[in-house]
Enzyme design. Structure first.
Site, PDB file in Angstrom:
ATOM      1  N   LYS A  31      -6.482 -19.468  -9.323  1.00  0.00           N
ATOM      2  CA  LYS A  31      -6.549 -19.325 -10.709  1.00  0.00           C
ATOM      3  C   LYS A  31      -7.994 -19.934 -11.203  1.00  0.00           C
ATOM      4  O   LYS A  31      -8.131 -19.681 -12.657  1.00  0.00           O
ATOM      5  CB  LYS A  31      -5.559 -20.603 -11.220  1.00  0.00           C
ATOM      6  CG  LYS A  31      -4.245 -20.488 -10.657  1.00  0.00           C
ATOM      7  CD  LYS A  31      -3.575 -19.478 -11.574  1.00  0.00           C
ATOM      8  CE  LYS A  31      -1.951 -19.303 -11.302  1.00  0.00           C
ATOM      9  NZ  LYS A  31      -1.372 -18.288 -11.995  1.00  0.00           N
TER      10      LYS A  31
ATOM     11  N   ASP B 261      12.180  25.146   1.800  1.00  0.00           N
ATOM     12  CA  ASP B 261      11.777  24.010   1.553  1.00  0.00           C
ATOM     13  C   ASP B 261      10.897  23.734   0.313  1.00  0.00           C
ATOM     14  O   ASP B 261      10.715  22.690   0.023  1.00  0.00           O
ATOM     15  CB  ASP B 261      11.045  23.372   2.786  1.00  0.00           C
ATOM     16  CG  ASP B 261       9.727  23.846   2.907  1.00  0.00           C
ATOM     17  OD1 ASP B 261       9.530  25.342   3.152  1.00  0.00           O
ATOM     18  OD2 ASP B 261       8.678  23.301   3.153  1.00  0.00           O
TER      19      ASP B 261
ATOM     20  N   GLY C 109       6.569 -22.047 -12.542  1.00  0.00           N
ATOM     21  CA  GLY C 109       5.940 -20.627 -12.061  1.00  0.00           C
ATOM     22  C   GLY C 109       6.651 -19.648 -12.653  1.00  0.00           C
ATOM     23  O   GLY C 109       7.652 -19.689 -13.440  1.00  0.00           O
TER      24      GLY C 109
ATOM     25  N   LYS D 233       0.374 -15.043 -22.122  1.00  0.00           N
ATOM     26  CA  LYS D 233       1.572 -14.514 -22.869  1.00  0.00           C
ATOM     27  C   LYS D 233       2.142 -15.687 -23.738  1.00  0.00           C
ATOM     28  O   LYS D 233       2.338 -15.366 -25.049  1.00  0.00           O
ATOM     29  CB  LYS D 233       2.341 -13.601 -22.345  1.00  0.00           C
ATOM     30  CG  LYS D 233       1.618 -12.503 -21.497  1.00  0.00           C
ATOM     31  CD  LYS D 233       2.470 -11.425 -20.854  1.00  0.00           C
ATOM     32  CE  LYS D 233       1.798 -10.073 -20.680  1.00  0.00           C
ATOM     33  NZ  LYS D 233       2.705  -9.244 -20.049  1.00  0.00           N
TER      34      LYS D 233
ATOM     35  N   LEU E 216       1.262 -15.508 -16.937  1.00  0.00           N
ATOM     36  CA  LEU E 216       2.249 -15.491 -18.134  1.00  0.00           C
ATOM     37  C   LEU E 216       1.860 -16.836 -18.959  1.00  0.00           C
ATOM     38  O   LEU E 216       2.217 -16.759 -20.145  1.00  0.00           O
ATOM     39  CB  LEU E 216       3.821 -16.135 -17.684  1.00  0.00           C
ATOM     40  CG  LEU E 216       4.420 -15.088 -16.636  1.00  0.00           C
ATOM     41  CD1 LEU E 216       5.705 -15.412 -16.278  1.00  0.00           C
ATOM     42  CD2 LEU E 216       4.274 -13.579 -17.296  1.00  0.00           C
TER      43      LEU E 216
ATOM     44  N   ASP F 126      13.337  30.968   5.108  1.00  0.00           N
ATOM     45  CA  ASP F 126      11.892  30.692   4.927  1.00  0.00           C
ATOM     46  C   ASP F 126      11.436  30.169   6.191  1.00  0.00           C
ATOM     47  O   ASP F 126      12.343  29.987   6.924  1.00  0.00           O
ATOM     48  CB  ASP F 126      11.631  29.456   3.641  1.00  0.00           C
ATOM     49  CG  ASP F 126      10.132  28.816   3.751  1.00  0.00           C
ATOM     50  OD1 ASP F 126       9.339  29.638   3.907  1.00  0.00           O
ATOM     51  OD2 ASP F 126      10.071  27.513   3.976  1.00  0.00           O
ATOM     52  N   TYR F 127      10.161  30.188   6.483  1.00  0.00           N
ATOM     53  CA  TYR F 127       9.654  29.913   7.835  1.00  0.00           C
ATOM     54  C   TYR F 127       9.267  28.395   8.173  1.00  0.00           C
ATOM     55  O   TYR F 127       9.861  27.508   8.471  1.00  0.00           O
ATOM     56  CB  TYR F 127       8.608  30.959   8.408  1.00  0.00           C
ATOM     57  CG  TYR F 127       8.304  30.564   9.815  1.00  0.00           C
ATOM     58  CD1 TYR F 127       9.367  30.931  10.995  1.00  0.00           C
ATOM     59  CD2 TYR F 127       7.204  30.219  10.251  1.00  0.00           C
ATOM     60  CE1 TYR F 127       8.910  30.410  12.261  1.00  0.00           C
ATOM     61  CE2 TYR F 127       6.921  29.734  11.817  1.00  0.00           C
ATOM     62  CZ  TYR F 127       7.758  29.938  12.394  1.00  0.00           C
ATOM     63  OH  TYR F 127       7.331  29.748  13.801  1.00  0.00           O
ATOM     64  N   ASP F 128       7.850  28.160   7.627  1.00  0.00           N
ATOM     65  CA  ASP F 128       7.381  26.734   7.825  1.00  0.00           C
ATOM     66  C   ASP F 128       8.217  25.908   6.930  1.00  0.00           C
ATOM     67  O   ASP F 128       8.397  26.021   5.648  1.00  0.00           O
ATOM     68  CB  ASP F 128       5.942  26.665   7.065  1.00  0.00           C
ATOM     69  CG  ASP F 128       4.915  27.483   8.069  1.00  0.00           C
ATOM     70  OD1 ASP F 128       4.527  27.179   8.854  1.00  0.00           O
ATOM     71  OD2 ASP F 128       4.793  28.870   7.621  1.00  0.00           O
TER      72      ASP F 128
ATOM     73  N   ARG G  72      12.460 -18.674  -4.479  1.00  0.00           N
ATOM     74  CA  ARG G  72      12.985 -19.906  -5.136  1.00  0.00           C
ATOM     75  C   ARG G  72      13.903 -19.720  -6.273  1.00  0.00           C
ATOM     76  O   ARG G  72      13.943 -18.543  -6.959  1.00  0.00           O
ATOM     77  CB  ARG G  72      11.432 -20.311  -5.892  1.00  0.00           C
ATOM     78  CG  ARG G  72      11.424 -21.870  -6.095  1.00  0.00           C
ATOM     79  CD  ARG G  72      10.015 -22.018  -6.800  1.00  0.00           C
ATOM     80  NE  ARG G  72       9.264 -22.580  -5.865  1.00  0.00           N
ATOM     81  CZ  ARG G  72       9.039 -23.907  -5.329  1.00  0.00           C
ATOM     82  NH1 ARG G  72       9.833 -24.718  -5.579  1.00  0.00           N
ATOM     83  NH2 ARG G  72       7.915 -23.884  -4.529  1.00  0.00           N
TER      84      ARG G  72
END
Ligand SMILES: O=P(O)(O)OC[C@H]1O[C@H](O[C@H]2O[C@H](CO)[C@@H](O)[C@H](O)[C@H]2O)[C@H](O)[C@@H](O)[C@@H]1O
Ligand SMILES: O=c1ccn([C@@H]2O[C@H](COP(=O)(O)OP(=O)(O)O)[C@@H](O)[C@H]2O)c(=O)[nH]1
Ligand SMILES: [Mg+2]
Length: 725
Positions: free
Chosen positions: A276, A677, A29, A377, A374, A496-498, A10
């Site tokens: 609500k 990694d 809203g 608030k 809101l 490195d391997y894995d 909207r």
């Protein structure tokens, strides 16, 4: 100049047909009122639906009018509104996300319409998007949009914020199109929710349903990282505070007050929505009147209900139910000069709301679920004299911040009723204490603050992403490295391997080298200028089995074991394993309690693996295990590593960096390449000279100079090196 494109279902302005011409008015809203203050900034635009079906011949006129306000319309047809808005958004997502899944209608045609309209939005966005722009997508109506934009504009920064709750994954998984929805959201760089609970639920849905890797609050997908974090939204507090003092508002106040002389006002304002808790509120108020006749004629529940989604069946039913209940209360308790519920089924101008906030003794919010809410608030921001009591549902996002309100469970009628009595009798000092604390919070964490911290986080993420990109090994960089490789006469290659040469497997022993990899390694080995090394955390027995017959340098268990070409394995001197029994016992306990977990034992380290443990439980137990281990490890001089689905304990003097240094001392190398990694490879990267080519696999932060996407690309890169020479 780059701009922000706000996108929401909207627009903050809606069009309606007045008596003789079109009228443009603010939308109701939270979202519309919340962001209303920021989109007007220079160059920014807001793309969205103008709230009604616009005939073909006036679309041009409407677009022109909206353009003056920096707004761009997405015109929806009658079918779009039925299928996408009323249908999928408000009859599938809204009820499920608000925990009333029995109201959900999972129809395929609603889903088709939802997909179509999300595409429609993308099509309009694509007409406005320019390099460097940020697209900020809002809310559940547009869950697919982030990924649609990502596919069309891979480089653009995309933020997504959801204003309604994200439900527990057990509920979310009911939706037949759950994976598509998650992938849609994950097109964004930053995903925001109002509360930490929503974040938790989203992360658990994403990891469980899509099997993604999660690192704290960062979800990692191939080469992309997506941050998922809570950003509780604030309001324009100053606006409400100033409005309270305006003459216009004072006049309205006096008018209203004159109709409710000697009555204390309980205020509620919300859209007509089952989320609500309007029914629960009326029932609690009814009970309050039944139980406390001393309040008769002394209070009024001033209840504004704003019409909303009135084509959706459940909303129509709710309207009837509210009408009936209000009728019951008023007919049962009302007097000729007292109406217990003053009920208005309308929307009101902000000045009128402000006047109500000012004169209400109590503001009553009883949401069954609410993303934020809101209204509460706005009530607080309006109370410049620090009076007034807020009764707030624990199911509203706002309750996580406003803990000085009277917090209630709206399903507990007696609790709500008692809270009303407590509110009406609250000592002045307590009231002021509570209100002033909440006001401080509302003024500090206002809407500008919300936008500021959200955008700052997005910029931070984009900066990291950009720096990652410039370090990415792509064609030009690959050619430059190949040139250095060819010019060199003594090369050290540390692999490195894995996770570097092979991918992650469910069974650790299934990750044995394939033919393609062995052939690739052989190409390096046959070039006499190369010292080719596998530097791994694996057991030496495993490396021996896989590579023992080849002329490779091997480093196992992060350096506890090493092997030169054609020699036997050597164990690092001075290591102790006296700690192992105690740690093993503890890990055993965790295995007993955690099906699927297992221990990998190496000479100088123990690893607790949880890659096969029920999702969600693994990391929980891992944290638990680490908490326990922290008591044991200092006395033994051990190091604790929190790795990829593993917790590893090893001697701290053993690490890949130290092993790499030993190799460096062997000869004078004029080309050094290291690829790895995970966190254990960082030790290697750190000890190498600045001239070394250090490459991190994946998109984690790293001290490596360069990065590469995945194991496939590592292999392609290595192939390109050996074939270039
Ligand atoms: O556009 P509608 O269908 O008429 O609905 C109005 C808006 O309702 C929802 O608001 C949410 O956002 C608020 C602000 O973040 C939050 O306080 C509240 O709890 C949420 O329900 C919805 O999210 C919007 O998209 C709608 O426009
Ligand atoms: O007649 C009205 C009643 C309410 N509101 C506004 O609608 C918003 C409601 O937001 P909330 O987060 O409480 O709920 P939502 O409707 O977004 O779910 C608040 O900013 C109200 O000021 C409005 O514009 N006109
Ligand atoms: Mg690795």
């Amino acid at each position: 100049m780059s701009k922000t494109i706000i996108v929401s279902n909207r627009l903050p302005v809606k069009i309606s047909r007045g008596d003789s011409r079109l009228e443009f008015s603010p939308s109701e809203g939270g979202l519309a009122t919340g962001l209303g203050s920021i989109y007007k900034e220079q160059g920014n635009i807001w793309i969205g639906w103008p709230g009604m079906v616009v005939e073909e011949d006036i679309k041009g006129f409407v677009s022109e009018k909206l353009k003056e306000l920096n707004l761009v319309p997405v015109f929806l047809t009658e079918e779009d509104i039925t299928g996408y808005y009323e249908g999928f958004s408000n009859e599938v997502l809204w009820p499920v996300f608000h925990y009333i899944s029995t109201y959900a209608r999972f129809d395929l045609d609603k889903w088709e319409s939802y997909k179509n309209v999300n595409q429609k939005f993308a099509q309009i966005i694509s007409q406005y998007i320019e390099p460097g722009d940020t697209v900020w997508v809002h809310d559940y109506q547009l869950l697919l949009l982030p990924n649609i934009i990502r596919e069309q504009f891979p480089e653009v920064s995309i933020a997504f914020f959801q204003h309604i709750p994200f439900p527990s994954q057990e509920l979310f998984r009911m939706i037949p199109w759950r994976k598509e929805l998650l992938s849609g959201i994950l097109g964004a760089d930053l995903v925001g929710f109002h509360t930490y609970d929503d974040v938790r639920h989203f992360i658990s849905a994403a990891t469980q349903l899509l099997d993604l890797h999660i690192d704290g609050s960062i979800i990692r997908m191939d080469e992309r990282a997506i941050a998922v974090e809570p950003f509780p939204m604030g309001i324009d507090s100053r606006k409400f505070s100033e409005l309270s003092e305006s003459n216009n508002v004072k006049e309205i106040e006096n008018r209203i007050k004159s109709s409710y002389k000697n009555q204390r006002i309980l205020l509620s304002i919300d859209r007509l929505d089952y989320s609500k808790g309007i029914i629960q509120r009326l029932e609690a108020y009814h009970q309050f009147l039944e139980d406390n006749s001393e309040y008769h004629e002394k209070v009024v529940l001033f209840m504004i209900v704003v019409p909303s989604r009135d084509n959706v069946l459940e909303y129509q039913r709710l309207k009837d139910e509210v009408d009936r209940l209000v009728g019951n209360i008023n007919s049962q308790h009302g007097k000729y000069d007292w109406t217990p519920v003053a009920y208005f089924y309308n929307s009101f101008p902000i000045e009128y709301l402000s006047a109500l906030y000012n004169i209400a003794d109590v503001c009553l919010v009883t949401s069954m679920r609410d993303g934020m809410n809101l209204v509460c608030k706005e009530y607080i921001a309006s109370r410049n004299d620090n009076t007034g009591v807020l009764i707030l549902s624990e199911m509203a996002g706002a309750s996580k911040e406003l803990n000085d309100a009277l917090i209630i469970n709206p399903n507990n009628l007696h609790e709500v009723k008692d809270a009303l009595v407590e509110a009406l009798n609250m000592p002045e000092e307590e009231m002021r204490d509570r209100m002033s604390t909440m006001r401080e919070l509302i003024f500090k964490y206002n809407i500008d603050h919300w936008v500021k911290i959200y955008m700052a986080r997005l910029s931070e993420l984009i900066e990291i992403k950009t720096s990652m990109k410039t370090r990415l090994v792509k064609e030009q960089l690959r050619n430059e490295i190949a040139q250095l490789y060819n010019q060199a006469s003594k090369r050290l290659i540390l692999l490195d391997y894995d996770g570097t040469l092979v991918g992650f497997k469910k069974q650790i022993d299934l990750a044995s080298p394939d033919r393609d990899l062995l052939e690739l390694l052989d190409k390096f080995i046959t070039d006499k200028k190369n010292t080719t090394t596998i530097i791994s955390g694996r057991k030496h027995q495993t490396l021996e089995k896989w590579f023992g017959s080849r002329a490779l340098y091997l480093v196992a268990e992060h350096g506890a074991w090493t092997k030169d070409i054609n020699t036997a394995w050597k164990k690092k001197q001075g290591l102790s394993d006296s700690w192992k029994e105690e740690v093993h016992q503890l890990m055993d306990d965790f295995c007993d309690r955690t099906p699927g977990s297992f221990i990998e034992e190496k000479s100088y380290s123990l690893v607790w693996h949880y890659r096969k443990v029920q999702k969600g439980l693994g990391p929980l137990r891992a944290n638990n295990l680490m908490d326990n281990l922290r008591y044991i490890i200092p006395s033994y001089g051990l190091q604790l590593l929190n790795g990829d689905k593993v917790v590893e304990v090893k001697q701290s003097e053993v690490n890949k960096g130290k092993a790499a240094l030993q190799l460096l001392e062997k000869e004078k190398f004029d080309f050094i390449l290291a690829i790895g990694d995970d966190y254990t490879d960082e030790d290697t990267f750190k000890v190498l000279p600045d001239s070394a080519i250090t490459i991190k696999v994946g998109n984690h932060l790293s001290s490596a100079r360069f990065s590469i996407k995945n194991q496939l690309e590592v292999r392609a890169f290595l192939k390109s090196l050996v074939t270039s020479s």
